[in-house]
Scaffold this motif. Structure first.
Motif, mmCIF file in Angstrom:
data_model
loop_
_atom_site.group_PDB
_atom_site.id
_atom_site.type_symbol
_atom_site.label_atom_id
_atom_site.label_comp_id
_atom_site.label_asym_id
_atom_site.label_seq_id
_atom_site.Cartn_x
_atom_site.Cartn_y
_atom_site.Cartn_z
ATOM 1 N N ILE A 93 -15.444 -1.896 69.336
ATOM 2 C CA ILE A 93 -14.776 -0.786 68.641
ATOM 3 C C ILE A 93 -15.643 0.468 68.714
ATOM 4 C CG2 ILE A 93 -14.032 0.056 66.371
ATOM 5 C CD1 ILE A 93 -13.175 -2.830 65.745
ATOM 6 N N LEU A 94 -16.939 0.308 68.491
ATOM 7 C CA LEU A 94 -17.852 1.452 68.587
ATOM 8 C C LEU A 94 -17.799 2.072 69.979
ATOM 9 C CD1 LEU A 94 -21.112 0.432 66.697
ATOM 10 C CD2 LEU A 94 -19.638 2.366 66.178
ATOM 11 N N ASN A 95 -17.826 1.241 70.992
ATOM 12 C CA ASN A 95 -17.787 1.747 72.371
ATOM 13 C C ASN A 95 -16.469 2.453 72.669
ATOM 14 O OD1 ASN A 95 -20.357 0.837 72.994
ATOM 15 N ND2 ASN A 95 -19.635 -1.160 73.711
ATOM 16 N N LEU A 96 -15.367 1.945 72.112
ATOM 17 C CA LEU A 96 -14.065 2.583 72.305
ATOM 18 C C LEU A 96 -14.053 3.986 71.704
ATOM 19 C CD1 LEU A 96 -11.106 2.413 73.222
ATOM 20 C CD2 LEU A 96 -10.572 1.301 71.029
ATOM 21 N N ILE A 97 -14.581 4.107 70.486
ATOM 22 C CA ILE A 97 -14.647 5.411 69.825
ATOM 23 C C ILE A 97 -15.519 6.376 70.628
ATOM 24 C CG2 ILE A 97 -15.461 6.636 67.757
ATOM 25 C CD1 ILE A 97 -14.754 4.055 66.193
ATOM 26 N N LEU A 131 -20.245 1.671 60.099
ATOM 27 C CA LEU A 131 -20.196 0.685 61.172
ATOM 28 C C LEU A 131 -21.345 0.883 62.160
ATOM 29 C CD1 LEU A 131 -18.875 -1.572 62.791
ATOM 30 C CD2 LEU A 131 -17.330 0.128 63.785
ATOM 31 N N ASN A 132 -21.625 2.121 62.523
ATOM 32 C CA ASN A 132 -22.672 2.415 63.499
ATOM 33 C C ASN A 132 -24.045 2.016 62.970
ATOM 34 O OD1 ASN A 132 -23.439 3.417 66.056
ATOM 35 N ND2 ASN A 132 -24.132 5.325 65.121
ATOM 36 N N SER A 136 -26.332 -0.871 64.544
ATOM 37 C CA SER A 136 -27.685 -0.524 65.008
ATOM 38 C C SER A 136 -28.711 -1.454 64.400
ATOM 39 C CB SER A 136 -28.010 0.933 64.643
ATOM 40 O OG SER A 136 -27.145 1.815 65.296
ATOM 41 N N GLN A 137 -28.527 -1.713 63.113
ATOM 42 C CA GLN A 137 -29.446 -2.628 62.423
ATOM 43 C C GLN A 137 -29.309 -4.032 63.002
ATOM 44 O OE1 GLN A 137 -29.146 -2.657 58.126
ATOM 45 N NE2 GLN A 137 -29.875 -4.748 58.011
ATOM 46 N N ASN A 138 -28.067 -4.430 63.277
ATOM 47 C CA ASN A 138 -27.825 -5.769 63.790
ATOM 48 C C ASN A 138 -28.385 -5.932 65.199
ATOM 49 O OD1 ASN A 138 -26.616 -8.353 63.229
ATOM 50 N ND2 ASN A 138 -25.123 -7.878 64.799
ATOM 51 N N ASN A 139 -28.383 -4.838 65.963
ATOM 52 C CA ASN A 139 -28.888 -4.905 67.338
ATOM 53 C C ASN A 139 -30.405 -4.874 67.406
ATOM 54 O OD1 ASN A 139 -26.356 -5.092 68.424
ATOM 55 N ND2 ASN A 139 -26.125 -2.903 68.778
ATOM 56 N N LYS A 140 -31.034 -4.460 66.313
ATOM 57 C CA LYS A 140 -32.495 -4.431 66.291
ATOM 58 C C LYS A 140 -33.031 -5.862 66.347
ATOM 59 C CE LYS A 140 -36.496 -3.221 63.495
ATOM 60 N NZ LYS A 140 -36.974 -2.880 62.150
#
Length: 583
Positions: A93-97, A131-132, A136-140
């Motif tokens: 969803i983030l990438n779509l936005i 969401l972002n 970001s936190q989850n990807n860390k």
């Protein structure tokens, strides 16, 4: 599994009706929950979007009504159709936005994204920043780890993580343990452990500190022992660990609880941390239950090869725990809740104890008819393809199997308990060697103060090899021998396990490997020999020579069926006993 929502439902944000008397200046005065984004609708359909920034950067008359404000409306609305995001994950969803913004040459992402249906009816709004930030936190990645508790579980895990490239700090309350580890010495027996310590010390990936010196880490793994007092958990070590973590914890950190606990304990620790840190909401505490499942003596292999159970209190914690443990273990098993993961661990060990209890119950029953229980079960299993029966032993020892069934019982006090009954049977089986001794001295008409006992196997198990004497049935037997006032006690342990300090008495001699040297066995003049664990080195003791040369009667209790062949030597002075044959 979890309902981590980044959406604001349509009844929770401020809508401006196109035909209302609302003026532009009212937008700036209004305390907007949505945070400065305004949605113009007519009959629930989205017509336009503008922000307070759009207002302030324009020359529009603030007294103008909404119908006169179309110059403010964003020419191209960044919006999402509900059907196009239906099967997308957060990252997609983030990438779509971002792609939509890029296509429109938008340099700044909108704070809020309207979600509409095919008829352009406004359904809900996505909070892009929330969401972002979450993603970001989850990807860390977790790179820096603190291990609390450096016993068998904590130390083997700390070494494994450092060996995989994590930066690891191990913490303990014991100054002597920290000092030994910093010298490359260890207090536990595990193959190649000191070799690992020496190599990792040179890399700087593994360091050891007292718990009061705890630092900030990406993740904290609690590995402290969970003792049982009066058949219930003593949670002081757990709470002490949470106390230490509370001083350095932040909402971007993660807590992994590895210690075995009653069902519900993980959630109670979340509540406890929230009391210590009133600045944190429970949603900002990320805790996962990720239990240890290894066997002493093969930990480094089993940490990698046995699937890691994971249960978490929120979706972010679960995803992060899965990412982390997938770098450590070959596979992970995700649970729906914290409670499910806690129960999985208790189920494993309680079932093992129950399975051994059945074999030991058969052994106790065999005593009535003096039947060798090892041979009986071997015949029951022979050629029979279904459900092989475990073999009996003099009780079931060890820190986990003696404790975990009690923690299971504590979790479900309202239920009838097979695991409690199993514990009682296994405790009863522990004293089969003592029953054999009492039967023998009655038969021989001798006193206990004439007994010189060789106790073979001090650690709670022999294979895989360990020095751990916690909850060892050998310790229970040793205490009973002292209680009945035997003359002398000699001890051999294949791993050179140490005698607990409170049992270091004048008539107790821990000979270790010295017993294997010439004449040392004969010099004990033992007339009672008890084989209490299954260490392979037990077979190195030259019992056949000793028995052949002894000029007196000897009782041999073969608890693990290791030296049954001695019975075939037809030695007149040998009184062979085993599980089921205690007289």
């Amino acid at each position: 599994m979890f309902n981590q929502s980044f959406y604001i439902e349509s009844n929770k944000f401020f809508l401006i009706s196109l035909g209302s008397d609302f003026k532009i200046e009212d937008c700036l005065k209004k305390d907007m929950e949505i945070g400065g984004t305004y949605f113009v609708v007519e009959e629930e359909k989205l017509l336009g979007v503008f922000t307070d920034r759009d207002i302030r950067s324009s020359n529009i008359n603030l007294k103008a009504k909404i119908t006169q404000s179309k110059s403010l409306w964003q020419k191209e609305i960044i919006q999402l159709k509900d059907r196009e995001i239906m099967n997308l994950d957060n990252e997609e969803i983030l990438n779509l936005i971002k792609n939509k913004c890029s296509n429109l040459n938008r340099k700044k992402y909108p704070n809020h994204i309207p979600i509409v249906d095919d008829k352009n009816v406004l359904i809900k709004i996505l909070d892009f920043n929330k969401l972002n930030t979450y993603q970001s936190q989850n990807n860390k990645k977790i790179n820096n780890v603190g291990i609390i508790g450096l016993g068998y579980v904590g130390l083997t895990l700390a070494i494994t993580l450092a060996d995989k490239g994590f930066q690891v700090a191990g913490y303990d309350i014991s100054e002597s343990i920290i000092n030994k580890l910093n010298k490359g010495q260890t207090h536990i027996l595990e193959p190649r452990i000191e070799e690992f310590l020496e190599r990792l010390k040179e890399t700087g990936k593994l360091e050891f500190y007292l718990i009061e010196n705890i630092n900030e880490h990406d993740a904290y793994i609690i590995c402290v022992g969970t003792d049982v007092v009066d058949k219930e958990l003593d949670d002081r070590a757990l709470k002490s660990s949470i106390n230490a973590i509370s001083k350095v914890y932040n909402p971007k950190s993660y807590i992994f609880l590895r210690s075995t606990v009653p069902v519900g304990t993980s959630r109670n620790l979340i509540n406890y941390l929230s009391l210590l840190r009133k600045d944190l909401s429970k949603n900002e505490i990320n805790l996962s239950f990720t239990p240890e499942r290894t066997v002493e003596g093969d930990a480094f292999e089993e940490i990698k090869n046995i699937p890691q159970i994971i249960g978490s209190n929120n979706e972010g914690a679960l995803e992060k725990a899965e990412q982390f443990w997938n770098k450590v273990s070959l596979s992970t098993l995700l649970c729906e809740t914290l409670e499910e993961s806690e129960l999985v661990k208790l189920t494993n060990n309680s079932y093992r104890d129950l399975r051994f209890a059945f074999a030991n119950q058969i052994g106790i029953m065999c005593e009535k008819y003096s039947i060798n229980a090892h041979k009986l079960i071997s015949k029951a299993n022979s050629g029979y393809p279904r459900d092989p029966i475990a073999y009996p032993s003099p009780g079931v020892g060890g820190y986990c199997l003696t404790k975990d069934p009690l923690l299971l019982n504590q979790s479900f006090k309202e239920n009838k308990s097979l695991s409690q009954l199993a514990r009682e049977i296994n405790i009863d089986a522990t004293y089969a060697p003592i029953r054999a001794i009492k039967n023998w001295i009655l038969e021989k008409n001798i006193n206990t103060d004439s007994l010189r006992v060789l106790l073979i196997g001090l650690a709670f198990k022999g294979s895989p090899s360990t020095k751990d004497t916690r909850c060892s049935i050998s310790i229970d037997i040793l205490k009973k021998l002292l209680e009945i006032n035997v003359d002398e006690i000699f001890i051999f342990d294949g791993a050179d396990a140490e005698l607990p300090g409170n049992l270091d008495q004048n008539n107790v001699h821990n000979l270790g490997s010295k017993l294997l040297k010439k004449n040392n066995l004969a010099n004990t003049r033992a007339n009672v020999i008890l084989i209490l664990n299954n260490h392979p080195a037990n077979k190195l003791i030259k019992l056949s020579t000793f028995l052949a040369e002894a000029k007196y009667d000897v009782l041999l209790f073969d608890g693990w069926n290791q030296v049954g062949a001695l019975k075939g030597l037809n030695l007149n002075n040998l009184y062979y006993r085993t599980i089921g044959q205690t007289k």
